[in-house]
Scaffold this motif. Structure first.
Motif, PDB file in Angstrom:
ATOM      1  N   ARG A 166       0.787  -0.959  -0.169  1.00 24.27           N
ATOM      2  CA  ARG A 166      -0.274   0.002  -0.305  1.00 24.27           C
ATOM      3  C   ARG A 166       0.560   1.295   0.130  1.00 24.27           C
ATOM      4  O   ARG A 166       1.945   1.410   0.412  1.00 24.27           O
ATOM      5  N   PRO A 167       0.109   2.354  -0.727  1.00 26.67           N
ATOM      6  CA  PRO A 167       1.222   3.565  -0.310  1.00 26.67           C
ATOM      7  C   PRO A 167       1.158   4.279   0.687  1.00 26.67           C
ATOM      8  O   PRO A 167       0.840   4.324   1.161  1.00 26.67           O
ATOM      9  N   PRO A 168       2.537   4.151   1.097  1.00 26.32           N
ATOM     10  CA  PRO A 168       2.684   5.479   2.163  1.00 26.32           C
ATOM     11  C   PRO A 168       1.532   6.346   2.991  1.00 26.32           C
ATOM     12  O   PRO A 168       1.130   7.477   1.053  1.00 26.32           O
ATOM     13  N   ILE A 169       0.752   6.164   3.643  1.00 25.02           N
ATOM     14  CA  ILE A 169      -0.117   7.420   4.144  1.00 25.02           C
ATOM     15  C   ILE A 169       0.718   8.902   4.842  1.00 25.02           C
ATOM     16  O   ILE A 169      -0.697   9.705   4.582  1.00 25.02           O
ATOM     17  N   GLY A 170       1.899   8.723   5.457  1.00 24.76           N
ATOM     18  CA  GLY A 170       2.013   9.651   6.392  1.00 24.76           C
ATOM     19  C   GLY A 170       1.358  10.172   7.648  1.00 24.76           C
ATOM     20  O   GLY A 170       0.608   9.616   7.491  1.00 24.76           O
ATOM     21  N   ILE A 171       1.621  10.012   8.457  1.00 22.93           N
ATOM     22  CA  ILE A 171       2.016  10.736   9.877  1.00 22.93           C
ATOM     23  C   ILE A 171       0.424  10.817  10.218  1.00 22.93           C
ATOM     24  O   ILE A 171      -0.407  10.939  11.291  1.00 22.93           O
ATOM     25  N   ASP A 172       0.185  12.012   9.829  1.00 24.70           N
ATOM     26  CA  ASP A 172      -1.045  13.105  10.310  1.00 24.70           C
ATOM     27  C   ASP A 172      -2.472  12.328   9.494  1.00 24.70           C
ATOM     28  O   ASP A 172      -3.174  12.629  10.333  1.00 24.70           O
TER      29      ASP A 172
END
Length: 134
Positions: free
Chosen positions: A3-9
């Motif tokens: 899955r593509p990274p979503i980022g911490i936010d």
């Protein structure tokens, strides 16, 4: 498939959408009614800013082991999956991720303090001063 990274936010938004965070005043009232306050700040922050009286200090890397009612290293307070736990960090970010982990363990009433220790202190709620250094 990766899955593509979503980022911490985005991760924080997703985690926080699964439960209701509480204000310092709500946390204080819940603590007076028997909820367990858990301080996951690291030692340097506790030494710099002080403590919340009555809060259990559990370093973040030990949290799951200490609060899992089925765990062999649990604290005496970890008596039930129905335990009301209010986690706080310094500013309310790491505590949200900690709550997600506690939910995964079945502690479904776990929540965190919006704004963390800093919002508690700003609200004028009880704290103990940091220890004095010589």
């Amino acid at each position: 498939m990766t899955r593509p990274p979503i980022g911490i936010d985005t991760l924080l938004d997703r985690v926080r959408a699964t439960y209701t965070r509480i204000t310092p005043e709500e946390a204080y009232a819940a603590h007076l009614a028997g909820a367990l306050l858990v301080d996951i700040r690291y030692q340097a922050l506790r030494e710099r800013d002080g403590l919340v009286p009555g809060a259990l200090v559990i370093e973040r890397n030990e949290l799951e082991w200490r609060l899992d009612p089925q765990g062999s290293h649990r604290l005496p307070e970890a008596i039930s999956h129905d335990l009301r736990v209010i986690v706080f960090c310094n500013e309310g970010y790491a505590s949200s991720l900690a709550v997600a982990s506690l939910h995964a363990l079945g502690l479904h009433r776990a929540t965190d303090l919006t704004g963390g220790f800093q919002s508690w202190k700003t609200a004028g709620l009880p704290t103990t001063p940091p220890p004095r250094t010589p």
